[in-house]
Design a protein around this motif. Structure first.
Motif, PDB file in Angstrom:
ATOM      1  N   GLU A  35     -38.115  18.486 -37.484  1.00 24.46           N
ATOM      2  CA  GLU A  35     -38.394  17.360 -36.583  1.00 24.46           C
ATOM      3  C   GLU A  35     -38.884  16.140 -37.368  1.00 24.46           C
ATOM      4  OE1 GLU A  35     -41.137  19.008 -33.793  1.00 24.46           O
ATOM      5  OE2 GLU A  35     -39.610  20.303 -32.865  1.00 24.46           O
ATOM      6  N   GLU A  38     -35.726  14.773 -38.987  1.00 26.59           N
ATOM      7  CA  GLU A  38     -34.828  14.172 -38.006  1.00 26.59           C
ATOM      8  C   GLU A  38     -35.360  12.840 -37.488  1.00 26.59           C
ATOM      9  OE1 GLU A  38     -33.910  16.863 -34.843  1.00 26.59           O
ATOM     10  OE2 GLU A  38     -33.065  18.387 -36.171  1.00 26.59           O
ATOM     11  N   ALA A  39     -36.679  12.705 -37.421  1.00 27.78           N
ATOM     12  CA  ALA A  39     -37.270  11.475 -36.897  1.00 27.78           C
ATOM     13  C   ALA A  39     -36.920  10.263 -37.756  1.00 27.78           C
ATOM     14  CB  ALA A  39     -38.789  11.627 -36.813  1.00 27.78           C
ATOM     15  N   PRO A  42     -30.722   8.392 -38.213  1.00 24.22           N
ATOM     16  CA  PRO A  42     -30.087   7.773 -37.045  1.00 24.22           C
ATOM     17  C   PRO A  42     -29.575   8.851 -36.094  1.00 24.22           C
ATOM     18  CG  PRO A  42     -28.615   7.658 -38.940  1.00 24.22           C
ATOM     19  CD  PRO A  42     -29.928   8.179 -39.456  1.00 24.22           C
ATOM     20  N   GLU A  43     -29.529   8.534 -34.840  1.00 20.13           N
ATOM     21  CA  GLU A  43     -29.026   9.486 -33.842  1.00 20.13           C
ATOM     22  C   GLU A  43     -27.601   9.883 -34.192  1.00 20.13           C
ATOM     23  OE1 GLU A  43     -28.343   9.525 -29.008  1.00 20.13           O
ATOM     24  OE2 GLU A  43     -29.824   8.171 -29.890  1.00 20.13           O
ATOM     25  N   GLY A  44     -27.340  11.201 -34.214  1.00 22.73           N
ATOM     26  CA  GLY A  44     -25.998  11.683 -34.515  1.00 22.73           C
ATOM     27  C   GLY A  44     -25.574  11.488 -35.959  1.00 22.73           C
ATOM     28  N   ASN A  64     -28.671  19.746 -32.148  1.00 15.85           N
ATOM     29  CA  ASN A  64     -29.322  18.466 -31.867  1.00 15.85           C
ATOM     30  C   ASN A  64     -28.357  17.286 -32.041  1.00 15.85           C
ATOM     31  OD1 ASN A  64     -31.749  19.623 -31.190  1.00 15.85           O
ATOM     32  ND2 ASN A  64     -32.668  19.355 -33.197  1.00 15.85           N
ATOM     33  N   GLU A  65     -27.068  17.626 -32.119  1.00 21.61           N
ATOM     34  CA  GLU A  65     -25.968  16.654 -32.096  1.00 21.61           C
ATOM     35  C   GLU A  65     -25.860  15.808 -33.359  1.00 21.61           C
ATOM     36  OE1 GLU A  65     -26.172  14.553 -28.374  1.00 21.61           O
ATOM     37  OE2 GLU A  65     -25.538  16.322 -27.243  1.00 21.61           O
ATOM     38  N   TYR A  66     -26.271  16.399 -34.492  1.00 22.68           N
ATOM     39  CA  TYR A  66     -25.993  15.757 -35.777  1.00 22.68           C
ATOM     40  C   TYR A  66     -24.657  16.259 -36.315  1.00 22.68           C
ATOM     41  CZ  TYR A  66     -30.759  14.058 -35.794  1.00 22.68           C
ATOM     42  OH  TYR A  66     -31.923  13.408 -35.456  1.00 22.68           O
ATOM     43  N   ASP A 104     -26.383  10.558 -44.094  1.00 20.27           N
ATOM     44  CA  ASP A 104     -27.628   9.900 -43.703  1.00 20.27           C
ATOM     45  C   ASP A 104     -28.831  10.722 -44.143  1.00 20.27           C
ATOM     46  OD1 ASP A 104     -26.576   7.624 -41.963  1.00 20.27           O
ATOM     47  OD2 ASP A 104     -25.611   9.369 -41.030  1.00 20.27           O
TER      48      ASP A 104
END
Length: 203
Positions: A35, A38-39, A42-44, A64-66, A104
């Motif tokens: 977490e 991930e924070a 970027p989203e995805g 988590n859609e990465y 990323d």
């Protein structure tokens, strides 16, 4: 492959004991550290799971859609990770990394600890090259001052200072945080881990 050097000796180990290692590691809870990583993404975003082992973290990132690329040097671990995640897993050794600013984030959870210290600068540069400018790099290693064979594998342990200097000397990263955690298996109370998050320098 036997006798091919410390990194290959560790790969031999994971090939031989892949099922046992899978079963001992697949359910370990790394969610708090994931977490934190991930924070910063970027989203995805695109993540390279470097030394994915069982595929535990790759699957969590995927859910988590990465966009996840799992990679491992052990052919047998790759096969088990593919079954567990239903993702394509790259069979590749760290020294053969050849990506150009496509990720990323690079997640190296308890994997680079098998790399001889003298080989780390080149691998860190390859990781830096794989990251987009501003990309996030996470790695974890055991805290200590040991280097050598332990439990059938080659390990290099680090002090906080030594690990920090190693990553800084690569010249590609700004370190954001280094922190200590307990061993998540709960059976090795004396074993501490060092976790490091760095950001690739902008162009």
């Amino acid at each position: 492959m036997e006798g091919g050097g410390p990194s290959l000796d560790s790969i031999d180990y994971y090939n031989k004991y892949a099922t046992a290692y899978f079963e001992s590691s697949v359910n370990l809870d790394m969610s708090k550290i994931r977490e934190k990583f991930e924070a910063l993404l970027p989203e995805g975003g695109a993540i390279l799971d470097l030394g994915c082992g069982s595929g535990r973290d790759s699957l969590a990132f995927f859910e988590n859609e990465y966009e996840v690329t799992p990679l491992d040097g052990s052919k047998e671990m790759c096969a088990l990770a593919e079954i567990h995640t239903d993702l394509d897993v790259l069979h590749m050794e760290f020294a053969d990394l050849d990506f150009d600013e496509v990720f990323d984030g690079v997640w190296a959870c308890a994997s680079l600890l098998h790399v001889p210290e003298e080989e780390m600068p080149d691998i860190l540069k390859k990781i830096g090259q794989a990251l987009k400018p501003g990309g996030i790099f996470f790695l974890s290693v055991k805290e200590g001052d040991f280097a050598g064979i332990r439990n059938g594998r080659y390990f290099v342990d680090y002090s906080k200072r030594k690990l920090t200097e190693l990553v800084e000397d690569a010249g590609m990263f700004d370190i954001e945080e280094v922190w200590r955690t307990e061993d998540v298996r709960g059976t090795l109370k004396e074993q501490k881990w060092l976790n490091l998050i760095a950001r690739k320098k902008e162009e």
